[in-house]
Design an enzyme around this catalytic site. Structure first.
Site, short mmCIF file in Angstrom:
data_model
loop_
_atom_site.label_atom_id
_atom_site.label_comp_id
_atom_site.label_asym_id
_atom_site.label_seq_id
_atom_site.Cartn_x
_atom_site.Cartn_y
_atom_site.Cartn_z
N ARG A 212 0.70 -11.93 -4.04
CA ARG A 212 1.36 -11.93 -5.34
C ARG A 212 2.16 -10.64 -5.47
NH1 ARG A 212 -0.51 -15.88 -8.78
NH2 ARG A 212 -2.47 -16.89 -8.18
N ASP A 334 14.00 -1.13 -1.99
CA ASP A 334 12.57 -1.26 -2.29
C ASP A 334 11.78 -1.21 -0.98
OD1 ASP A 334 10.32 -1.45 -3.86
OD2 ASP A 334 10.39 -3.62 -4.06
#
Length: 446
Positions: A212, A334
Site C-alpha cells: 500500500r 520520489d
C-alpha cells in the site's frame, strides 16, 4: 433430503455440496492454442486442485474472426464469485474482443455459449450462438447461412465506421495544426484519459494485495498464465495515474532498469471508478522489503548499486534520434528504496513515476515545485528552499536521494570473506541511523 446408500461412502465436502445444490469441479477440458510456445500439452483433461475452502471452476476463452471460432484456452479456473452455481459456460458481455466464460461442474467447459443477454439462454425469442469443442481440430466454422447473414450485416456498418474514422482523422489532423487548449469538462476522468490497451482482450484476476502506498495499493494478479502487478488508484488520484501513464508512454522508456509497463484500465461506473496501471511483477518486491528480511554480500551490493545507477542515469538522459523519436530527460522526484524493485537475479529497476517530471526542449516542464516526494530523502537545500528549481537541480535532487538509498543498502551489507559482520541492532533495522551525507553550502551551484 440426503440418502446414504450402504456401501457408497461420500466425503464431507461432497455431502455439503449436495446439501447446497453445488456441483463439485474436479476436472475440466484442457486446450492451449499456444502449446508449442509454452511447451505444454495441446489438449486433454486437466485435474483441478485448490484449497479446500475455495471453489473450483472451469473456463474457456475463444475468438470469433469473420465467423470462424478459434479456441484460445480451456482449463481450470480459480475461485471466482462470477462462476458460482453456473452449470453452463456462458459469455454475456456485448461483443468482446476475446470471449470468456466460466462454470461449475466436471467438464462443464466442453460446451460454451455466447448470449449478450443473460436471459437469452432460456428464451427462444433471442438468438444464442452455441459452440462445442471438436475432438481433434481447431478452429470451427459456423453454418454458412449464419456467416452470410453476418457478412451482409457487417459490411454496411464497416463502411460507415470507415467514414467516421476518416472524418475523425481529418479533424485531428486539422486540430494539431493549432496550439491545444485545455477546457473544463464534466467527465470525472478529464479529457485526456488514456486508452485501455489490454483489459478488453484478456481476462485479469486480482489475487492478493502486496503493498500500500500514498496513491493506492498494489495487487498481485494473474493474466492468463502470467503474474502481473496491478496498481489501483482511487479516482481522487487520477492526476498521479495519468502522469505515470504519460511518463511510461514516452519514447525510449523501455529499459532493463526501468519497470516494464503493460497497460492501463478503468473499472467501475460514474464516480465509483478505480484506475488500474498494469506492470511486470517481481517476487522480491521493493528494496526496502528485501533489506528488512535479508543482508547482501559485497558482490550483491555492487550489482544492485550498478543497475540502480544505470537506470537513473538512463532516466535522466536526453536522447535524440531514437528510432521512435526523441527521449526527453525525466526527473523521478520520489527516489527511495520503496520505489526500487528487485528482479529474481537482484537486478534493480526503478518504479513509481506518479510525481515524475519530463523536460522537453522549448516546452514548459509544468509544475516545478521542488518540495514533493518523501521528506526523509530530500536534500537540506530543498527543504530550506535555497535553490533555484531548474532542470539540472531536479536531476541532482534525484542523485542525492539515490545516495541515501545506497547508504541503506551499504548498512545491510556483510564484508567480503567474512572480514566484518553487522551487529544485531543494525540487522533489525534497515533504516539509516547515523548522520546523512554532509550538507552542501547555500552557495552550491544547485
Amino acid at each position: 433430503m440426503v440418502v446414504l446408500l450402504e456401501g457408497s461412502p461420500i466425503s464431507t465436502e461432497e455431502l455439503w455440496s449436495a446439501i447446497l445444490g453445488r456441483s463439485e469441479t474436479q476436472e475440466c477440458v484442457y486446450y492451449n492454442s499456444s502449446w508449442e510456445k509454452e511447451r505444454t500439452n495441446r489438449s486433454g483433461i486437466e485435474p483441478c486442485y485448490g484449497d479446500k475452502d475455495k471453489r473450483l471452476h472451469c473456463f474457456a476463452t475463444w475468438k470469433n474472426t469473420s465467423g470462424t471460432i478459434e479456441i484460445v484456452k480451456q482449463g481450470c479456473w480459480l475461485d471466482d464469485v462470477n462462476c458460482y452455481d453456473s452449470s453452463e459456460c456462458v459469455e454475456t458481455k456485448e461483443s468482446p474482443d476475446v470471449f470468456f466464460c466460466c462454470c461449475e461442474g466436471n467438464m462443464c467447459n466442453d460446451k460454451f455459449l455466447y448470449s449478450p443477454d443473460t436471459q437469452a439462454v432460456q428464451s427462444k425469442s433471442h438468438k444464442v450462438f452455441y459452440f462445442t469443442r471438436a475432438p481433434t481440430s481447431n478452429p470451427f466454422s459456423q453454418k454458412p447461412q449464419l456467416f452470410n447473414t453476418l457478412l451482409y450485416s457487417l459490411v454496411p456498418i464497416m463502411g460507415i465506421a470507415a467514414i467516421v474514422l476518416f472524418s475523425f482523422w481529418m479533424y485531428r489532423h486539422h486540430k494539431l495544426a493549432y496550439p491545444p487548449v485545455l477546457v473544463p469538462t464534466q467527465d470525472p476522468l478529464g479529457p485526456h484519459t488514456p486508452p485501455s490497451p489490454i483489459m478488453g482482450q484478456k481476462p485479469l484476476q486480482l489475487i492478493e494485495i502486496k503493498a500500500r502506498g500514498r496513491f493506492g495499493c498494489v495487487w498481485k494478479a494473474q493474466l492468463l498464465n502470467d503474474y502481473v502487478a496491478v496498481k489501483v488508484f482511487p479516482i481522487q488520484d487520477k492526476l498521479s495515474w495519468q502522469n505515470e501513464y504519460e511518463i511510461y508512454s514516452l519514447t525510449g522508456m523501455k529499459h532493463e532498469n526501468l519497470l516494464h509497463f503493460i497497460g492501463v484500465e478503468k473499472r467501475g461506473n460514474n464516480m465509483d471508478i478505480d484506475l488500474w496501471l498494469i506492470t511486470a511483477y517481481h517476487d522480491n518486491g521493493s528494496l526496502t522489503d528485501y533489506l528488512k528480511a535479508n543482508v547482501v554480500s559485497w558482490n550483491e551490493l555492487c550489482h544492485i548499486s550498478q543497475t540502480l545507477a544505470r537506470g537513473l542515469a538512463y532516466l535522466h538522459e536526453d536522447i535524440p534520434g531514437l528510432k521512435d523519436g526523441h527521449k526527453p530527460a525525466v526527473a523521478h522526484r520520489d527516489m527511495k528504496s520503496k520505489n526500487v524493485l528487485l528482479k529474481n537475479n537482484l537486478t534493480a529497476c526503478i518504479a513509481d513515476f506518479g510525481l515524475a517530471l519530463k523536460f522537453e526542449a522549448g516546452k514548459s516542464a509544468g509544475d516545478t515545485h521542488g518540495q514533493v516526494g518523501t521528506r526523509r530523502y530530500m536534500a537540506p537545500e530543498v527543504l530550506e528552499g535555497a535553490i533555484n528549481f531548474q532542470r539540472d537541480s531536479f536531476l541532482r535532487i534525484d542523485m542525492y536521494a539515490m545516495g541515501l538509498v545506497l547508504w541503506e543498502l551499504t548498512a545491510r551489507c556483510t564484508a567480503a570473506d567474512g572480514e566484518r559482520k553487522m551487529n544485531a541492532s543494525s540487522r533489525c533495522n534497515a533504516r539509516p541511523t547515523s548522520s546523512p551525507p554532509r550538507r552542501l553550502s547555500p552557495s552550491s551551484p544547485w
